[in-house]
Design an enzyme around this catalytic site. Sequence first.
Site, short mmCIF file in Angstrom:
data_model
loop_
_atom_site.label_atom_id
_atom_site.label_comp_id
_atom_site.label_asym_id
_atom_site.label_seq_id
_atom_site.Cartn_x
_atom_site.Cartn_y
_atom_site.Cartn_z
CB SER A 142 -0.86 0.00 1.28
OG SER A 142 -1.48 1.26 1.46
CE1 TYR A 155 -3.84 -2.18 5.51
CE2 TYR A 155 -3.14 0.05 5.01
CZ TYR A 155 -3.65 -1.16 4.60
OH TYR A 155 -3.96 -1.35 3.27
N1 LIG Z 1 -8.91 -0.53 -0.61
C1 LIG Z 1 -7.80 0.20 -0.59
O1 LIG Z 1 -7.84 1.44 -0.67
C2 LIG Z 1 -6.47 -0.46 -0.45
C3 LIG Z 1 -5.33 0.34 -0.60
C4 LIG Z 1 -4.07 -0.26 -0.48
C5 LIG Z 1 -3.97 -1.61 -0.22
N2 LIG Z 1 -5.12 -2.35 -0.06
C6 LIG Z 1 -4.95 -3.77 0.21
O2 LIG Z 1 -5.64 -4.52 -0.78
C7 LIG Z 1 -6.03 -5.78 -0.24
C8 LIG Z 1 -7.50 -5.99 -0.52
O3 LIG Z 1 -8.24 -4.97 0.14
P1 LIG Z 1 -9.74 -4.56 -0.24
O4 LIG Z 1 -9.83 -3.11 0.03
O5 LIG Z 1 -10.10 -5.12 -1.54
O6 LIG Z 1 -10.50 -5.29 0.98
P2 LIG Z 1 -11.75 -6.29 1.05
O7 LIG Z 1 -12.11 -6.36 2.49
O8 LIG Z 1 -12.79 -5.93 0.06
O9 LIG Z 1 -11.10 -7.70 0.62
C9 LIG Z 1 -10.18 -8.34 1.48
C10 LIG Z 1 -9.95 -9.76 1.02
O10 LIG Z 1 -8.99 -10.37 1.92
C11 LIG Z 1 -9.57 -11.51 2.50
N3 LIG Z 1 -9.09 -11.70 3.87
C12 LIG Z 1 -9.11 -10.81 4.89
N4 LIG Z 1 -8.62 -11.37 6.00
C13 LIG Z 1 -8.27 -12.65 5.67
C14 LIG Z 1 -7.73 -13.75 6.38
N5 LIG Z 1 -7.40 -13.67 7.68
N6 LIG Z 1 -7.53 -14.91 5.72
C15 LIG Z 1 -7.86 -15.03 4.41
N7 LIG Z 1 -8.36 -14.02 3.68
C16 LIG Z 1 -8.57 -12.86 4.31
C17 LIG Z 1 -11.06 -11.31 2.45
O11 LIG Z 1 -11.75 -12.55 2.55
C18 LIG Z 1 -11.21 -10.62 1.10
O12 LIG Z 1 -11.20 -11.57 0.06
C19 LIG Z 1 -5.66 -5.74 1.24
O13 LIG Z 1 -4.41 -6.38 1.41
C20 LIG Z 1 -5.53 -4.26 1.52
O14 LIG Z 1 -4.67 -3.98 2.59
C21 LIG Z 1 -6.36 -1.81 -0.17
#
Ligand SMILES: NC(=O)c1ccc[n+]([C@@H]2O[C@H](COP(=O)([O-])OP(=O)(O)OC[C@H]3O[C@@H](n4cnc5c(N)ncnc54)[C@H](O)[C@@H]3O)[C@@H](O)[C@H]2O)c1
Length: 254
Positions: A142, A155
């Site tokens: 991120s 985080y």
């Molecule tokens: N949304 C953003 O702005 C953003 C920005 C930078 C990085 N990210 C990263 O992108 C990734 C996805 O985030 P998102 O926003 O799509 O979130 P989201 O909550 O929509 O999806 C998260 C995914 O991770 C899985 N997950 C969570 N905890 C888990 C566990 N303990 N075991 C197995 N699977 C698990 C969930 O089942 C889901 O499929 C994350 O790593 C997040 O940190 C998101």
Amino acid sequence: MRGLRGKRVLIAGGSSGIGEATARRFLEEGARVHLGGLNPDEVAAAVDRLRHYGEVSATAADVSDEAGVQRLLQQAQEALGGIDALANNAGTAWREGFLDITPAHWDAMMAVNLRGMFLVAQAVARVLVAQGTGGSIVNMSSINGMAGEAEYTHYNASKAGILMLTRTMAVELGVHRIRVNALCPGYIETPLNAQISASLGEDFVAAYARDKIPLRRTGQPDEVAATYAFLASDDASFITGTEIVVDGGQLTAM
Ligand SMILES: NC(=O)c1ccc[n+]([C@@H]2O[C@H](COP(=O)([O-])OP(=O)(O)OC[C@H]3O[C@@H](n4cnc5c(N)ncnc54)[C@H](O)[C@@H]3O)[C@@H](O)[C@H]2O)c1
């Protein structure tokens, strides 16, 4: 993109948000997908939505748990007959001031975001080395791993750790023709972010986009999915050990 047709792709955290968009993109590119996710109902619902786009299977398992990761890998290999690429996407986030973080909360964040990332990356790397095929691993970091946003110390630290995990893996695994890169998105509209932003007031997202992001908008999951696909494709064949920022310019603005 070149070289994705027929590729066997594992997407950890593929049942929601960025991960689901990534599964859809790989299927549209002609790849075969096995996805993971924490919640069995969420995983089943994602598979139902994705079936329309191509061949997809799934495992519900906790990536912070060694046995869960073993099960994920075993079922992915059974379904796909091997692995060519990993989108190591599972992660969680919540807001919490530095002074309030308990050791238990710190451990809970690290267990999913850093230990989980490591467990999945190592398990897939072992498969790729045993296959002797080379391959691509993309770890989800991120821009919070590169600059310190307030109220996200745990985080931020987990995402910074992923950058060094990625670089060191690339150094060690290059000899096996395994490329390892990281993705650093900014604010992407996903269920995770919707949940966090709901607690910050109605105008929060519009003000955030206007004040912090040069493109004046937040990002869409598809825009991150495209970068996952690029890094796994033959078009990225000489790219390893680095990160790609997908943030509308946020990190570069003062
Ligand atoms: N949304 C953003 O702005 C953003 C920005 C930078 C990085 N990210 C990263 O992108 C990734 C996805 O985030 P998102 O926003 O799509 O979130 P989201 O909550 O929509 O999806 C998260 C995914 O991770 C899985 N997950 C969570 N905890 C888990 C566990 N303990 N075991 C197995 N699977 C698990 C969930 O089942 C889901 O499929 C994350 O790593 C997040 O940190 C998101």
